[in-house]
Design a protein around this motif. Structure first.
Motif, PDB file in Angstrom:
ATOM      1  N   SER A  51       0.851  -1.190   0.000  1.00 19.23           N
ATOM      2  CA  SER A  51       0.000   0.000   0.000  1.00 19.23           C
ATOM      3  C   SER A  51       0.883   1.234   0.000  1.00 19.23           C
ATOM      4  O   SER A  51       2.031   1.191   0.423  1.00 19.23           O
ATOM      5  N   SER A  93      -4.158   7.532  -1.700  1.00 23.98           N
ATOM      6  CA  SER A  93      -4.182   6.193  -1.115  1.00 23.98           C
ATOM      7  C   SER A  93      -4.210   5.183  -2.259  1.00 23.98           C
ATOM      8  O   SER A  93      -5.096   5.241  -3.115  1.00 23.98           O
ATOM      9  N   THR A 102      -3.597   0.937  -3.439  1.00 26.62           N
ATOM     10  CA  THR A 102      -3.371  -0.476  -3.135  1.00 26.62           C
ATOM     11  C   THR A 102      -2.968  -1.172  -4.431  1.00 26.62           C
ATOM     12  O   THR A 102      -3.797  -1.740  -5.131  1.00 26.62           O
ATOM     13  N   PRO A 104      -8.097   0.708  -1.653  1.00 25.31           N
ATOM     14  CA  PRO A 104      -7.695   1.868  -0.849  1.00 25.31           C
ATOM     15  C   PRO A 104      -8.911   2.596  -0.286  1.00 25.31           C
ATOM     16  O   PRO A 104     -10.043   2.405  -0.766  1.00 25.31           O
ATOM     17  N   ALA A 154      -4.937   1.971   3.827  1.00 25.18           N
ATOM     18  CA  ALA A 154      -4.972   0.812   2.944  1.00 25.18           C
ATOM     19  C   ALA A 154      -4.181  -0.317   3.585  1.00 25.18           C
ATOM     20  O   ALA A 154      -3.422  -0.104   4.538  1.00 25.18           O
ATOM     21  N   GLN A 201      -2.682  -4.723   2.761  1.00 23.76           N
ATOM     22  CA  GLN A 201      -2.570  -5.900   1.902  1.00 23.76           C
ATOM     23  C   GLN A 201      -3.406  -7.031   2.471  1.00 23.76           C
ATOM     24  O   GLN A 201      -3.958  -6.933   3.554  1.00 23.76           O
ATOM     25  N   GLN A 223      -8.605  -7.671   3.364  1.00 28.87           N
ATOM     26  CA  GLN A 223      -8.305  -6.240   3.306  1.00 28.87           C
ATOM     27  C   GLN A 223      -9.419  -5.388   3.909  1.00 28.87           C
ATOM     28  O   GLN A 223      -9.184  -4.582   4.818  1.00 28.87           O
TER      29      GLN A 223
END
Length: 628
Positions: free
Chosen positions: A435, A447, A449, A498, A512, A514, A519
């Protein structure tokens, strides 16, 4: 007070504002850069120090993490939210690749597959990250591609590889050897006992450096011809998708059994979109559209809004049960109703995000036992329509596996393949989808991901670019999800998600994480930690979370059973009090435990009282932030 109530209160975890954290919070006045690798955070800091904004810094961090194989590479996908202080709006960036020509259900069924494969060139979507980075930089950044890619190019020329990535390569070397270009890059000591690089060894990627150099050369030549900054960046992007880089990518993709064509690359574009959002107790929470799992967090918040969570107590048995039930309802809808909005049928998002729908779903939650039969609801009446998929829903219910088959909470690429169980959980956290979080004093917030092209990755010829493995997030049978059936040019519904939140019209938090299907589970709890339990941003990133496995997995496995829900399967932090454990067992939960269950989450909190930034970064793995 009854004896049972006293026991529950004694067993109720308590979180104090004075709670110590393993890592200190970050503080900054001018800017903040956080991502999955220390060197990559430094790349963001370099762009800030050179006068760049948060978009410039985020792009530099994205490029660096891709180059460092932070379980993603340049051939993967990028999902981003950007707050534009000039307009006061949140912008969504969809830079997810698409299924290539020939990727149809019949193609995979004819090969005996239940899903597109996990590995190899057949698992690849078209690359999204190069185009997504160029789009964000051109439209919202201030620097040149040359300036933004400079740190990544230095890394490609050679950097001391960290132990986690080096050991991941060594564990995956048997599969890496199946692909000639991957073997040449990842296994510099072929034939020796250890064939991967050693920790601290200078890891060189000459082909990738050449690819990035070609893009920068094209940009600089375009500037010399009189093109503006934006047009020059897009010229570099076109070389990747339409020029000699594309030709080599497609040549090697076909050589290694993939489907991507030159036309597939030339036709692909990143897309800007209006994010979805909901209001939770006065805070506007933004997520990308239903091609991600992001709206499931919004649905869960809408359900949880109907309960007094604070009075339950942080991670009490009742709180955990309520969270688990709300998440299961939201994910059940995700599993069946989410997909690429550019393709029919149209997802019923108005109904799914209706507050009344959430209230009615909340009313189904019972507090005596887990609902093992939690299933997709019917959002269509909440948008004045009739559900056209009732027959499919009935057929789909028969596929659910309520047996004792065990599986991981996160996709295979986030898990260790080594036999040593002790290190498996830590390893998957170190190696997961990364992230990127960035913010500056002028109000820009980013933000991201990003993911895809993780180790073990098929490298596309002499481009040095690792190919995506995201095709596996499609289904090939409409019974599982009629909105997410694979089709050429279509994007799969992904887990990458995100988040941005605004309060009183100003940024509140950017965060954010992983971890595949976990998530939005972990991000939901992080947000509640801030809002309901008044934790600092660092406390909220480290605080113990729960994970449900009562959902259809989005990645991994080759059979329906591999991905089917596991009702009542609940992951808890290992120090959960015995009284809470016993109460949950009485409700029918099957418990498993890990020492750390919080992420890893990266986040920025905006302290408007003091006009400063707070940063939170995971206390495990290599996630790292720098602020000033």
């Amino acid at each position: 007070m009854t004896k049972r109530c006293i026991l529950l209160l004694l067993g109720m975890p308590f979180f104090s504002m004075a709670q110590q954290t393993q890592k200190p919070p970050l503080h900054g006045k001018n800017w903040m850069a956080i991502t999955g690798k220390p060197l990559a955070a430094t790349a963001g800091a370099q762009l800030f120090e050179r006068g760049g904004n948060a978009v410039d810094a985020a792009c530099a961090m994205l490029a660096a993490t891709c180059t460092m194989w932070d379980v993603l590479s340049w051939g993967g996908e990028t999902q981003a939210l950007i707050y534009n202080p000039k307009t006061g709006k949140v912008i969504g960036i969809n830079a997810l690749g698409v299924a290539p020509t020939g990727a149809t259900p019949a193609f995979f069924k004819d090969r005996g597959m239940n899903f597109p494969p996990e590995y190899g060139a057949l698992a690849a979507l078209t690359p999204g990250t190069p185009g997504g980075l160029c789009y964000m930089l051109a439209e919202y950044g201030t620097k040149s591609l040359k300036e933004v890619l400079a740190p990544a190019m230095q890394l490609a020329a050679g950097y001391p590889i960290e132990a986690q990535t080096a050991n991941s390569i060594e564990r995956s070397k048997a599969r890496i050897k199946e692909w000639p270009y991957s073997k040449a890059v990842f296994l510099p000591h072929a034939g020796e006992t250890r064939e991967a690089p050693e920790a601290g060894e200078i890891f060189v990627q000459k082909d990738l450096l050449q690819t990035l150099t070609k893009m920068v050369e094209t940009e600089q030549q375009s500037l010399k011809r009189g093109l503006g900054r934006k047009q020059a960046i897009y010229a570099a992007c076109n070389r990747f998708y339409k020029g000699d880089i594309a030709e080599e990518f497609v040549r090697s993709c076909k050589e290694q059994g993939g489907l991507i064509t030159l036309q597939d690359l030339a036709n692909w574009r990143p897309q800007e979109e209006t994010p979805m959002h909901t209001n939770y107790r006065g805070i506007e929470v933004y997520k990308l559209q239903q091609w991600t799992q992001g709206p499931a967090l919004l649905q869960a918040l809408n359900i949880l809004e109907n309960f007094d969570l604070k009075s339950m107590g942080y991670n009490s048995a009742r709180y955990i049960h309520t969270l688990y039930q709300a998440m299961n309802l939201a994910f059940a809808d995700r599993d069946f109703y989410y997909g690429d909005p550019a393709f029919p049928p149209q997802e019923p998002m108005q109904g799914l995000l209706s507050k009344q729908y959430a209230k009615d779903r909340a009313a189904t939650i019972q507090f005596t036992a887990n609902n093992a039969a939690a299933a997709p609801g019917d959002p269509y009446p909440y948008q004045q329509q009739t559900n056209p998929f009732t027959t499919l829903l009935q057929q789909r219910a028969l596929l659910a596996d309520t047996g004792s088959h065990q599986r991981n909470f996160v996709p295979a690429h986030d898990s260790a393949t080594a036999a040593i169980r002790l290190a498996a959980y830590t390893d998957r956290l170190w190696r997961g989808t990364t992230s990127v979080e960035a913010a500056d004093k002028d109000g820009w917030v980013v933000s991201i991901t990003p993911s895809g092209g993780w180790v073990p990755a098929v490298i596309a010829g002499h481009t040095g670019v690792g190919m995506s493995q995201r095709m596996q997030s499609f289904v090939i049978d409409s019974v599982l999800n009629p909105f997410n059936v694979v089709h050429p040019g279509k994007r799969p519904r992904v887990t990458l998600t995100p988040t941005l939140a605004l309060k009183d019209g100003r940024p509140y938090a950017s965060f954010a994480v992983q971890g595949g299907d976990t998530q939005d589970q972990n991000l939901l709890q992080f947000f509640l930690n801030l809002v309901e339990f008044n934790m600092t941003v660092q406390q909220a990133t480290e605080a113990a979370n729960i994970n449900t496995n009562q959902l259809w997995l989005s990645l991994g496995g080759t059979s329906i059973a591999d991905r089917a829900p596991k009702p009542g399967n609940l992951l808890l932090q290992s120090k959960t009090p015995d009284a809470v454990k016993q109460e949950l067992k009485k409700m029918g939960y099957t418990l498993s435990f890990e020492e750390r269950t919080s992420g890893p989450i990266n986040a920025i909190y905006f302290d408007w009282k003091h006009n400063s930034l707070w940063g939170g970064s995971s206390n495990h793995g290599e996630d790292y932030g720098i602020a000033w």
